[in-house]
Design an enzyme around this catalytic site. Structure first.
Site, PDB file in Angstrom:
ATOM      1  N   CYS A  47     -20.566  -0.073   6.328  1.00  0.00           N
ATOM      2  CA  CYS A  47     -21.771  -0.178   7.143  1.00  0.00           C
ATOM      3  C   CYS A  47     -21.398  -0.450   8.602  1.00  0.00           C
ATOM      4  O   CYS A  47     -21.899   0.211   9.515  1.00  0.00           O
ATOM      5  CB  CYS A  47     -22.669  -1.288   6.602  1.00  0.00           C
ATOM      6  N   CYS A  48     -20.503  -1.400   8.823  1.00  0.00           N
ATOM      7  CA  CYS A  48     -20.022  -1.667  10.183  1.00  0.00           C
ATOM      8  C   CYS A  48     -19.337  -0.430  10.763  1.00  0.00           C
ATOM      9  O   CYS A  48     -19.400  -0.194  11.970  1.00  0.00           O
ATOM     10  CB  CYS A  48     -19.044  -2.835  10.175  1.00  0.00           C
ATOM     11  N   CYS A  84     -26.021  -8.271  13.673  1.00  0.00           N
ATOM     12  CA  CYS A  84     -27.173  -7.655  13.013  1.00  0.00           C
ATOM     13  C   CYS A  84     -27.984  -8.727  12.292  1.00  0.00           C
ATOM     14  O   CYS A  84     -27.429  -9.696  11.750  1.00  0.00           O
ATOM     15  CB  CYS A  84     -26.704  -6.599  12.019  1.00  0.00           C
ATOM     16  N   CYS A  96     -27.186  -9.791   8.669  1.00  0.00           N
ATOM     17  CA  CYS A  96     -25.805 -10.255   8.484  1.00  0.00           C
ATOM     18  C   CYS A  96     -25.487 -11.506   9.293  1.00  0.00           C
ATOM     19  O   CYS A  96     -24.321 -11.877   9.425  1.00  0.00           O
ATOM     20  CB  CYS A  96     -24.832  -9.147   8.865  1.00  0.00           C
ATOM     21  N   CYS A 130     -15.702  -7.023  12.000  1.00  0.00           N
ATOM     22  CA  CYS A 130     -16.423  -5.783  11.720  1.00  0.00           C
ATOM     23  C   CYS A 130     -15.570  -4.547  11.912  1.00  0.00           C
ATOM     24  O   CYS A 130     -15.974  -3.449  11.550  1.00  0.00           O
ATOM     25  CB  CYS A 130     -17.672  -5.683  12.597  1.00  0.00           C
TER      26      CYS A 130
END
Length: 264
Positions: free
Chosen positions: A121-122, A204, A207, A232
């Site tokens: 995702c990162c 985010c 997170c 990340c």
């Protein structure tokens, strides 16, 4: 890593030592030709650096990675910063197909399934947009500080980024969080109100949580993971194996949630 790049970074770091923030920025801009880029997360360190760049009428481009999952308060300070300094902060967003594929296959919050899923995702929300933001750059300015976590404990003022073929400049590397807070307060710099609510580090929204008293600054980032895994992919500085017993994040700076709000 080319010897020339490493040597140039070391010489720049040595020359930056002892200078104030404005002096460090001026030195880099005077010394390094070509494209200079500052990637801001709109956190408090980056707000300090944005202020210094704006006051210097710097030629450094200010950009941000709009992941699509930021806090509303982050977008608010983004707009406030542009208004305060009369600038535009260029946004780099995730590629649409990569985002749609991840959500379709893993779910909207699929990053919680595993470290690999979170890193994926990162990857499309941050790492790939960063690559586009830094394409052709000679210098990458960041707001990293050595006191933020164990993984960042030996962050230098400047270093060679072999993978990206540029010099990564961290002009706040030797600042404490108290130094940053004082600079922001004394210069009336816009900052994210979440910092007053126990969020020393803001990423985010799904997170990031507030930290507890006594926790390190980045404890609220990906809090469900082990401390040594919590980067990340943008700033991989110290390999996990290099974090020795006694170097865990708890040994570094902490943030007290009872700190009063900073005056605007």
């Amino acid at each position: 890593m080319t010897l020339e790049l490493a040597q140039a970074a070391d010489e720049l770091a040595a020359a930056m030592t002892g200078l104030d923030l404005a002096g460090r920025i001026a030195l880099v801009e005077r010394t390094v030709p070509g494209r200079l880029v500052f990637t801001t997360s709109l956190g408090i360190e980056d707000q300090a650096l944005t202020h210094a760049l704006a006051m210097a009428k710097s030629r450094t481009e200010i950009v941000t990675l709009d992941t699509g999952r930021l806090f509303p308060e982050t977008y608010d300070v983004w707009a406030e910063t542009e208004s305060a300094y009369g600038i535009r902060i260029r946004a780099y967003a995730p590629e649409r197909e990569a985002e749609e594929r991840f959500v379709r296959e893993d779910g909207i919050n699929g990053f919680r399934h595993s470290v690999a899923a979170r890193q994926a995702c990162c990857g499309f929300r941050k790492v790939e947009p960063l690559a586009r933001a830094l394409a052709g750059a000679e210098v990458w300015f960041t707001g990293l500080r050595a006191g933020q976590s164990a993984n960042r404990s030996d962050t230098p003022l400047a270093e060679a980024d072999e993978a990206r073929g540029l010099i990564k400049v961290n002009p706040l590397a030797d600042w404490t969080r108290a130094d940053v807070d004082a600079f922001v307060r004394d210069n009336f710099i816009p900052y994210n109100v979440l910092h007053d609510r126990g969020f020393p580090s803001i990423g985010c929204a799904p997170c990031t949580r507030a930290v507890r008293v006594g926790e390190p600054e980045r404890a609220g980032r990906w809090w469900w993971e082990q401390e040594s895994k919590k980067e990340c992919g943008l700033h991989v500085h110290v390999p996990e194996a290099s974090v020795q017993p006694g170097q865990e994040a708890a040994a570094f700076e902490t943030t007290n949630l009872k700190t009063p709000e900073m005056a605007r």
